[in-house]
Design a protein around this motif. Structure first.
Motif, PDB file in Angstrom:
ATOM      1  N   ASP A 162       0.852  -1.194   0.000  1.00 44.25           N
ATOM      2  CA  ASP A 162       0.000   0.000   0.000  1.00 44.25           C
ATOM      3  C   ASP A 162       0.887   1.242   0.000  1.00 44.25           C
ATOM      4  OD1 ASP A 162      -2.586  -1.289   0.135  1.00 44.25           O
ATOM      5  OD2 ASP A 162      -2.105  -1.821   2.202  1.00 44.25           O
ATOM      6  N   GLU A 163       0.930   1.927  -1.138  1.00 42.94           N
ATOM      7  CA  GLU A 163       1.798   3.100  -1.256  1.00 42.94           C
ATOM      8  C   GLU A 163       1.381   4.170  -0.247  1.00 42.94           C
ATOM      9  OE1 GLU A 163       2.951   6.349  -4.706  1.00 42.94           O
ATOM     10  OE2 GLU A 163       2.751   4.221  -5.255  1.00 42.94           O
ATOM     11  N   ILE A 164       2.376   4.743   0.415  1.00 41.17           N
ATOM     12  CA  ILE A 164       2.112   5.788   1.406  1.00 41.17           C
ATOM     13  C   ILE A 164       1.478   6.991   0.708  1.00 41.17           C
ATOM     14  CG2 ILE A 164       3.152   7.378   3.066  1.00 41.17           C
ATOM     15  CD1 ILE A 164       5.411   5.357   3.442  1.00 41.17           C
ATOM     16  N   PRO A 165       0.295   7.400   1.119  1.00 47.22           N
ATOM     17  CA  PRO A 165      -0.354   8.542   0.466  1.00 47.22           C
ATOM     18  C   PRO A 165       0.381   9.850   0.776  1.00 47.22           C
ATOM     19  CG  PRO A 165      -1.602   7.861   2.407  1.00 47.22           C
ATOM     20  CD  PRO A 165      -0.524   6.834   2.205  1.00 47.22           C
ATOM     21  N   GLY A 166       0.679  10.594  -0.267  1.00 47.08           N
ATOM     22  CA  GLY A 166       1.312  11.898  -0.069  1.00 47.08           C
ATOM     23  C   GLY A 166       2.765  11.837   0.363  1.00 47.08           C
ATOM     24  N   TRP A 167       3.460  10.723   0.048  1.00 45.12           N
ATOM     25  CA  TRP A 167       4.856  10.615   0.474  1.00 45.12           C
ATOM     26  C   TRP A 167       5.712  11.693  -0.206  1.00 45.12           C
ATOM     27  CZ3 TRP A 167       8.511   9.764  -3.303  1.00 45.12           C
ATOM     28  CH2 TRP A 167       8.066   9.218  -4.519  1.00 45.12           C
ATOM     29  N   ASN A 168       6.845  11.986   0.433  1.00 45.00           N
ATOM     30  CA  ASN A 168       7.765  12.987  -0.103  1.00 45.00           C
ATOM     31  C   ASN A 168       9.168  12.404  -0.225  1.00 45.00           C
ATOM     32  OD1 ASN A 168       7.305  13.711   3.064  1.00 45.00           O
ATOM     33  ND2 ASN A 168       9.478  13.812   2.515  1.00 45.00           N
ATOM     34  N   CYS A 169      10.034  13.109  -0.924  1.00 46.64           N
ATOM     35  CA  CYS A 169      11.433  12.697  -1.060  1.00 46.64           C
ATOM     36  C   CYS A 169      12.063  12.552   0.320  1.00 46.64           C
ATOM     37  CB  CYS A 169      12.197  13.739  -1.880  1.00 46.64           C
ATOM     38  SG  CYS A 169      13.975  13.445  -1.995  1.00 46.64           S
ATOM     39  N   CYS A 170      12.876  11.524   0.497  1.00 50.38           N
ATOM     40  CA  CYS A 170      13.494  11.273   1.800  1.00 50.38           C
ATOM     41  C   CYS A 170      14.757  12.102   2.016  1.00 50.38           C
ATOM     42  CB  CYS A 170      13.821   9.788   1.949  1.00 50.38           C
ATOM     43  SG  CYS A 170      15.183   9.244   0.894  1.00 50.38           S
ATOM     44  N   GLY A 171      15.179  12.843   0.971  1.00 52.53           N
ATOM     45  CA  GLY A 171      16.380  13.663   1.116  1.00 52.53           C
ATOM     46  C   GLY A 171      17.658  12.965   0.728  1.00 52.53           C
ATOM     47  N   SER A 172      17.566  11.765   0.204  1.00 52.23           N
ATOM     48  CA  SER A 172      18.764  11.039  -0.210  1.00 52.23           C
ATOM     49  C   SER A 172      19.198  11.536  -1.595  1.00 52.23           C
ATOM     50  CB  SER A 172      18.443   9.548  -0.268  1.00 52.23           C
ATOM     51  OG  SER A 172      19.538   8.823  -0.719  1.00 52.23           O
ATOM     52  N   SER A 173      20.493  11.765  -1.743  1.00 54.86           N
ATOM     53  CA  SER A 173      21.508  11.575  -0.733  1.00 54.86           C
ATOM     54  C   SER A 173      22.078  12.893  -0.208  1.00 54.86           C
ATOM     55  CB  SER A 173      22.668  10.731  -1.271  1.00 54.86           C
ATOM     56  OG  SER A 173      22.593  10.434  -2.605  1.00 54.86           O
ATOM     57  N   PRO A 174      21.863  14.049  -0.843  1.00 54.68           N
ATOM     58  CA  PRO A 174      22.571  15.252  -0.386  1.00 54.68           C
ATOM     59  C   PRO A 174      22.037  15.903   0.874  1.00 54.68           C
ATOM     60  CG  PRO A 174      21.191  15.800  -2.265  1.00 54.68           C
ATOM     61  CD  PRO A 174      21.115  14.308  -2.095  1.00 54.68           C
ATOM     62  N   ALA A 175      20.751  15.749   1.182  1.00 51.84           N
ATOM     63  CA  ALA A 175      20.158  16.545   2.262  1.00 51.84           C
ATOM     64  C   ALA A 175      20.818  16.298   3.612  1.00 51.84           C
ATOM     65  CB  ALA A 175      18.659  16.271   2.356  1.00 51.84           C
ATOM     66  N   HIS A 176      21.141  15.030   3.909  1.00 49.98           N
ATOM     67  CA  HIS A 176      21.682  14.728   5.238  1.00 49.98           C
ATOM     68  C   HIS A 176      23.056  15.353   5.453  1.00 49.98           C
ATOM     69  CE1 HIS A 176      23.522  11.490   2.813  1.00 49.98           C
ATOM     70  NE2 HIS A 176      24.509  11.561   3.669  1.00 49.98           N
ATOM     71  N   SER A 177      23.765  15.612   4.367  1.00 54.29           N
ATOM     72  CA  SER A 177      25.095  16.215   4.506  1.00 54.29           C
ATOM     73  C   SER A 177      25.001  17.724   4.741  1.00 54.29           C
ATOM     74  CB  SER A 177      25.942  15.936   3.260  1.00 54.29           C
ATOM     75  OG  SER A 177      25.374  16.539   2.119  1.00 54.29           O
ATOM     76  N   VAL A 178      23.825  18.303   4.491  1.00 57.90           N
ATOM     77  CA  VAL A 178      23.608  19.734   4.678  1.00 57.90           C
ATOM     78  C   VAL A 178      22.961  20.015   6.027  1.00 57.90           C
ATOM     79  CG1 VAL A 178      22.447  21.784   3.764  1.00 57.90           C
ATOM     80  CG2 VAL A 178      23.399  20.084   2.190  1.00 57.90           C
ATOM     81  N   ASP A 179      21.918  19.233   6.347  1.00 59.22           N
ATOM     82  CA  ASP A 179      21.183  19.453   7.595  1.00 59.22           C
ATOM     83  C   ASP A 179      20.565  18.127   8.021  1.00 59.22           C
ATOM     84  OD1 ASP A 179      19.254  20.091   9.575  1.00 59.22           O
ATOM     85  OD2 ASP A 179      19.078  22.136   8.812  1.00 59.22           O
ATOM     86  N   SER A 180      21.168  17.479   9.011  1.00 55.53           N
ATOM     87  CA  SER A 180      20.716  16.143   9.417  1.00 55.53           C
ATOM     88  C   SER A 180      19.304  16.160  10.001  1.00 55.53           C
ATOM     89  CB  SER A 180      21.697  15.536  10.434  1.00 55.53           C
ATOM     90  OG  SER A 180      21.728  16.309  11.622  1.00 55.53           O
ATOM     91  N   GLU A 181      18.950  17.245  10.678  1.00 56.80           N
ATOM     92  CA  GLU A 181      17.613  17.301  11.271  1.00 56.80           C
ATOM     93  C   GLU A 181      16.537  17.527  10.215  1.00 56.80           C
ATOM     94  OE1 GLU A 181      17.685  20.144  14.425  1.00 56.80           O
ATOM     95  OE2 GLU A 181      18.937  18.889  15.724  1.00 56.80           O
ATOM     96  N   LEU A 239       7.387   8.206   7.587  1.00 55.53           N
ATOM     97  CA  LEU A 239       7.106   7.174   8.586  1.00 55.53           C
ATOM     98  C   LEU A 239       5.832   7.507   9.358  1.00 55.53           C
ATOM     99  CD1 LEU A 239      10.718   6.589   9.974  1.00 55.53           C
ATOM    100  CD2 LEU A 239       9.464   5.144   8.363  1.00 55.53           C
ATOM    101  N   ASP A 240       5.638   8.791   9.625  1.00 57.54           N
ATOM    102  CA  ASP A 240       4.448   9.215  10.355  1.00 57.54           C
ATOM    103  C   ASP A 240       3.184   9.005   9.507  1.00 57.54           C
ATOM    104  OD1 ASP A 240       3.150  10.513  12.644  1.00 57.54           O
ATOM    105  OD2 ASP A 240       2.787  12.177  11.257  1.00 57.54           O
ATOM    106  N   LEU A 241       3.271   9.302   8.228  1.00 58.56           N
ATOM    107  CA  LEU A 241       2.136   9.046   7.341  1.00 58.56           C
ATOM    108  C   LEU A 241       1.782   7.563   7.341  1.00 58.56           C
ATOM    109  CD1 LEU A 241       3.037  11.311   4.269  1.00 58.56           C
ATOM    110  CD2 LEU A 241       1.130  11.639   5.845  1.00 58.56           C
ATOM    111  N   ALA A 242       2.815   6.722   7.343  1.00 55.24           N
ATOM    112  CA  ALA A 242       2.580   5.277   7.381  1.00 55.24           C
ATOM    113  C   ALA A 242       1.943   4.869   8.704  1.00 55.24           C
ATOM    114  CB  ALA A 242       3.897   4.534   7.174  1.00 55.24           C
ATOM    115  N   ALA A 243       2.402   5.481   9.790  1.00 53.57           N
ATOM    116  CA  ALA A 243       1.839   5.179  11.116  1.00 53.57           C
ATOM    117  C   ALA A 243       0.360   5.539  11.161  1.00 53.57           C
ATOM    118  CB  ALA A 243       2.608   5.933  12.194  1.00 53.57           C
ATOM    119  N   ARG A 244       0.009   6.654  10.528  1.00 54.17           N
ATOM    120  CA  ARG A 244      -1.392   7.093  10.518  1.00 54.17           C
ATOM    121  C   ARG A 244      -2.268   6.158   9.685  1.00 54.17           C
ATOM    122  NH1 ARG A 244      -1.482  12.179  12.849  1.00 54.17           N
ATOM    123  NH2 ARG A 244       0.571  13.175  12.971  1.00 54.17           N
ATOM    124  N   GLU A 245      -1.621   5.410   8.773  1.00 56.63           N
ATOM    125  CA  GLU A 245      -2.347   4.412   7.987  1.00 56.63           C
ATOM    126  C   GLU A 245      -2.365   3.053   8.687  1.00 56.63           C
ATOM    127  OE1 GLU A 245      -3.915   4.909   4.905  1.00 56.63           O
ATOM    128  OE2 GLU A 245      -3.570   7.019   5.415  1.00 56.63           O
TER     129      GLU A 245
END
Length: 297
Positions: free
Chosen positions: A34-53, A63-69
């Motif tokens: 079941d595809e997560i509704p409204g999922w977004n890019c996870c930031g791989s791979s450059p985002a974590h090297s700029v801002d980990s939070e 993950l939260d969208l999946a939890a709500r499902e």
């Protein structure tokens, strides 16, 4: 089990064949994604090297969208996405990190977030080798296959929890259940140089060439992969790798799901084989030739 599917950006673009074959194989195995509704890019791979939070917040939102499902688990084909999702999942156990990430979200994430695992792990958990064999209609008999995991799937070991980080064997188990002869490939977890594909192409060509050269010397018929970046380097850039090694390669690079799909008698067009740069026609022909009753179901 309710399974939330996170395709990731590449499955709808450069790795469309991986997405198609993943869906086809799981459907054949009776595994509902079941595809997560409204999922977004996870930031791989450059985002974590700029801002980990911020990178973590991108993952936690999924993950939260999946939890709500009410999902029990989140699964993704891509090791880069998996690495980011699992890293965020682990870090959310830290109260300070959780507070920082929640401050970036529209509303705080669920207290319990579903674990993220790879599609490979999902199949391995839900269907053992004996059961997988019952789905095989065209065995991969006679094919010598090298399993290449790349450097992300099993590292860091404590975060990824994918068995031996230097010698994972799950892909071998799945494909052997489909009849393939799996070679003991020593370079299965070395880096192909994917992260340097743009800034340091000679390094990428050298790393990829080393992998292709050994597979060729070992008499491998194809290399099975599980990572879009690894597949791109070994397939799309195979001529560059050959030039770096002063060699000639004609090595089909298939996703493990494509090989499983062929064994399940799924039509090549539903597995995205036409997306490959190095043709897998010879592989398909050998599977058809060795199939019992001419490949009938």
């Amino acid at each position: 089990m309710k399974i939330a599917y996170y395709p990731g950006c590449s499955q709808e673009g450069s790795a469309l064949d991986y997405g198609k074959s993943t869906g086809a194989v799981c459907a054949a195995l009776g595994i509902r994604l079941d595809e997560i509704p409204g999922w977004n890019c996870c930031g791989s791979s450059p985002a974590h090297s700029v801002d980990s939070e911020l990178s973590g917040a991108l993952c936690v939102r999924n993950l939260d969208l999946a939890a709500r499902e009410k999902a029990d688990v989140v699964t993704t084909p891509c090791p880069s996405c998996l690495s980011n999702l699992r890293m965020a999942w682990h870090r959310m156990r830290n109260d300070a990190y959780r507070d920082s990430v929640n401050g970036l979200l529209d509303e705080p994430a669920a207290g319990e977030l579903p674990e993220a695992i790879s599609v490979m792990q999902l199949i391995g958990r839900l269907r053992d080798a004996e059961e997988l064999a019952t789905y095989v209609k065209k065995p991969l008999t006679g094919l010598r296959i090298a399993a290449y995991y790349g450097c992300l799937m099993s590292r860091p070991a404590k975060i990824m929890d994918f068995g031996d980080p230097e010698n994972p064997t799950l892909m071998e188990s799945l494909l052997a259940a489909c009849g393939a002869e799996m070679v003991d490939f020593p370079l299965k977890t070395v880096c192909c140089g994917a992260a340097f594909g743009i800034p340091e192409r000679p390094l990428t060509a050298k790393n990829s060439g080393r992998i292709l050269e050994l597979a060729t010397k070992m008499g491998v018929d194809a290399i099975a992969v599980a990572c879009p970046l690894c597949q791109m380097n070994l397939d799309l850039r195979q001529k560059q790798a050959a030039k770096a090694e002063d060699a000639h390669f004609e090595m089909p690079i298939l996703y493990f799901t494509q090989l499983m799909g062929l064994a399940f008698n799924i039509a090549p067009e539903h597995l995205g084989l036409d997306q490959l740069c190095v043709s897998a026609r010879s592989i398909v022909q050998r599977i058809d030739a060795n199939a019992p009753n001419g490949g009938g179901a």
